[in-house]
Design an enzyme around this catalytic site. Structure first.
Site, PDB file in Angstrom:
ATOM      1  N   CYS A  30      -4.585  -8.070  -0.812  1.00  0.00           N
ATOM      2  CA  CYS A  30      -5.570  -7.037  -0.476  1.00  0.00           C
ATOM      3  C   CYS A  30      -6.760  -7.128  -1.436  1.00  0.00           C
ATOM      4  CB  CYS A  30      -4.885  -5.670  -0.551  1.00  0.00           C
ATOM      5  SG  CYS A  30      -5.992  -4.258  -0.489  1.00  0.00           S
ATOM      6  N   CYS A  33      -7.852  -3.910  -3.150  1.00  0.00           N
ATOM      7  CA  CYS A  33      -6.848  -3.551  -4.164  1.00  0.00           C
ATOM      8  C   CYS A  33      -7.120  -4.299  -5.455  1.00  0.00           C
ATOM      9  CB  CYS A  33      -5.438  -3.899  -3.679  1.00  0.00           C
ATOM     10  SG  CYS A  33      -4.896  -3.022  -2.208  1.00  0.00           S
TER      11      CYS A  33
END
Length: 108
Positions: A30, A33
């Site tokens: 991600c 993230c």
């Protein structure tokens, strides 16, 4: 220091805490993230009364399921087994505000 929770037993013990706990649900793949992780780590080094924890959803899918995670990153505040507050997305300002709010509430 940020602690990573990789099993459901540790998850249960952590969220049942009498202290406020901020959990960052993340994944290696991600990009948002990964972008906000540095800020999360920086904030963890400054807090004294709020515990900052990470859960990699690929390593601890059971915790992600219990927490009803659909978007990453998701940040949730837990205390006494209850999810108190959350936000989704990689927003530095929201993250800083959440940490400041619960660090202040948690200060004796």
């Amino acid at each position: 220091m940020v602690r990573t929770i990789s099993d459901i037993q540790t998850w249960n013990e952590t969220v049942d805490s009498v202290r406020y706990v901020l959990i960052n649900f993340t994944a290696r793949w991600c990009d948002p993230c990964q972008r906000i992780d540095a800020k999360f780590i920086e904030l963890a080094e400054k807090t004294k009364y709020l515990d900052l924890i990470q859960v990699d959803v690929d390593q601890n899918g059971e915790a992600a399921e219990v927490a009803d995670i659909a978007v990453m990153p998701t940040f949730q505040i837990w205390k006494d087994g209850l999810m108190i507050e959350k936000f989704e997305g990689a927003d530095d300002e929201k993250l800083m505000a959440l940490v400041e709010k619960y660090e202040t509430i948690s200060t004796p």
